[in-house]
Design a protein around this motif. Sequence first.
Motif, mmCIF file in Angstrom:
data_model
loop_
_atom_site.group_PDB
_atom_site.id
_atom_site.type_symbol
_atom_site.label_atom_id
_atom_site.label_comp_id
_atom_site.label_asym_id
_atom_site.label_seq_id
_atom_site.Cartn_x
_atom_site.Cartn_y
_atom_site.Cartn_z
ATOM 1 N N PRO A 51 -29.081 -18.184 0.919
ATOM 2 C CA PRO A 51 -28.439 -19.443 1.314
ATOM 3 C C PRO A 51 -28.694 -20.527 0.279
ATOM 4 C CG PRO A 51 -30.415 -19.051 2.605
ATOM 5 C CD PRO A 51 -30.172 -17.798 1.825
ATOM 6 N N SER B 288 -31.160 -24.603 11.216
ATOM 7 C CA SER B 288 -32.044 -23.599 11.786
ATOM 8 C C SER B 288 -31.720 -22.236 11.193
ATOM 9 C CB SER B 288 -31.887 -23.545 13.304
ATOM 10 O OG SER B 288 -30.601 -23.051 13.652
ATOM 11 N N ASP B 289 -32.607 -21.284 11.411
ATOM 12 C CA ASP B 289 -32.365 -19.917 10.945
ATOM 13 C C ASP B 289 -31.224 -19.262 11.712
ATOM 14 O OD1 ASP B 289 -33.926 -19.578 8.770
ATOM 15 O OD2 ASP B 289 -35.437 -18.318 9.706
ATOM 16 N N GLU B 290 -30.952 -19.745 12.918
ATOM 17 C CA GLU B 290 -29.805 -19.213 13.662
ATOM 18 C C GLU B 290 -28.503 -19.639 13.003
ATOM 19 O OE1 GLU B 290 -30.085 -20.406 17.694
ATOM 20 O OE2 GLU B 290 -31.791 -19.093 18.166
ATOM 21 N N GLU B 291 -28.477 -20.846 12.462
ATOM 22 C CA GLU B 291 -27.273 -21.335 11.788
ATOM 23 C C GLU B 291 -27.100 -20.693 10.417
ATOM 24 O OE1 GLU B 291 -27.056 -25.887 13.506
ATOM 25 O OE2 GLU B 291 -28.574 -25.395 12.023
ATOM 26 N N ILE B 292 -28.194 -20.577 9.671
ATOM 27 C CA ILE B 292 -28.165 -19.978 8.332
ATOM 28 C C ILE B 292 -29.310 -18.974 8.254
ATOM 29 C CG2 ILE B 292 -28.154 -20.394 5.841
ATOM 30 C CD1 ILE B 292 -27.406 -23.264 6.361
ATOM 31 N N PRO B 293 -29.065 -17.713 8.562
ATOM 32 C CA PRO B 293 -30.138 -16.719 8.542
ATOM 33 C C PRO B 293 -30.848 -16.663 7.190
ATOM 34 C CG PRO B 293 -28.172 -15.824 9.588
ATOM 35 C CD PRO B 293 -27.770 -17.144 8.993
ATOM 36 N N GLY B 294 -32.165 -16.682 7.248
ATOM 37 C CA GLY B 294 -32.970 -16.598 6.037
ATOM 38 C C GLY B 294 -33.207 -17.918 5.337
ATOM 39 N N PHE B 295 -32.622 -19.013 5.855
ATOM 40 C CA PHE B 295 -32.718 -20.298 5.168
ATOM 41 C C PHE B 295 -34.163 -20.788 5.079
ATOM 42 C CE2 PHE B 295 -32.838 -24.915 5.074
ATOM 43 C CZ PHE B 295 -31.981 -25.210 4.031
ATOM 44 N N HIS B 296 -34.898 -20.738 6.193
ATOM 45 C CA HIS B 296 -36.233 -21.311 6.213
ATOM 46 C C HIS B 296 -37.176 -20.611 5.240
ATOM 47 C CE1 HIS B 296 -36.036 -23.576 10.337
ATOM 48 N NE2 HIS B 296 -35.056 -23.886 9.528
ATOM 49 N N ASP B 297 -37.174 -19.292 5.236
ATOM 50 C CA ASP B 297 -38.055 -18.561 4.327
ATOM 51 C C ASP B 297 -37.692 -18.855 2.875
ATOM 52 O OD1 ASP B 297 -39.582 -17.465 6.294
ATOM 53 O OD2 ASP B 297 -38.563 -15.528 6.322
ATOM 54 N N HIS B 298 -36.399 -18.836 2.578
ATOM 55 C CA HIS B 298 -35.944 -19.096 1.216
ATOM 56 C C HIS B 298 -36.314 -20.523 0.792
ATOM 57 C CE1 HIS B 298 -33.721 -18.880 -2.419
ATOM 58 N NE2 HIS B 298 -32.629 -19.491 -1.993
#
Length: 282
Positions: free
Chosen positions: A7, A43-53
């Motif tokens: 993302p 949120s990660d639900e909106e953009i999967p993987g966003f928080h970790d990245h």
Amino acid sequence: AATPDLPDLPTAPILLAGSRTGATAALTVVGMVRGDELDAFPSDEEIPGFHDHFAQTLLAPGTELVLFSDGARVGRMTVSEAEADARFCVPRPTVRGVVELVPGAEGAERILALLDPTATDRPFDTFRPLEHTYQQRIASLNLASGAIQRTGAPWPTSLLESRADVQALQFPGAEVPSIAATFLFGDRLEVVPAERPNAYSLFLLGSPGGSGYRTDFAWYRRVDSDGKGAARYFSHMDWDGDGDSEVLLEVLGEESRWFAGVAQRNDSWVRTFEDPCGRTDG
């Protein structure tokens, strides 16, 4: 095997908020500063993987954050680790690290921070922690009395006992401090369900005017129609760099917490931001 696209990362300054204990602090991502607005963090639900990245790239160990408290720049923090804080309405990226404070800022406990290369250009200011006075405490009761009459909210048995929080805050250029106060009816300033169906919360921001204090901003929230969301003052600073301070609120719900922001628009204070994951009004 195909590698999924990562993302996009935000290019806007990032606002974080948290607390300091000794030489360390834990700060949670609030949102992105875009112009004079504060946008919700996806949120990660909106953009999967966003928080970790996001955490691994922009909040990696060694990253430096510029720290503020009560409107003053007070030091910096070096990130040592990142994790997800599940106490919020959706898990939020949270970093921990070592804090370095300027002399005189040892009393700074509630911390705001900017992840922004230009934040290091901001001047340091004297940290002035304030204690509310008897006059300000009386003023908060007067402001609450007027707000209850205007909204038609149920009167508490004791207005004094319904006051759950009161803070004094000094805005740049103001000669006299303002006040922020939270009043509750049938509820507690905690992440717990309200105690009665007609419970409500009332947050007030007031400044000196005439012979007393005037109401600059009021947020009346009924539990039966809006859901529990008891707001309290967290800290303030000029996070968008326009010369005026904004106020960050911590909002305590039935099962989690979230953030909201209040700012001046055309000489009036309005709610300009609320994390959408905490709202029940759509």
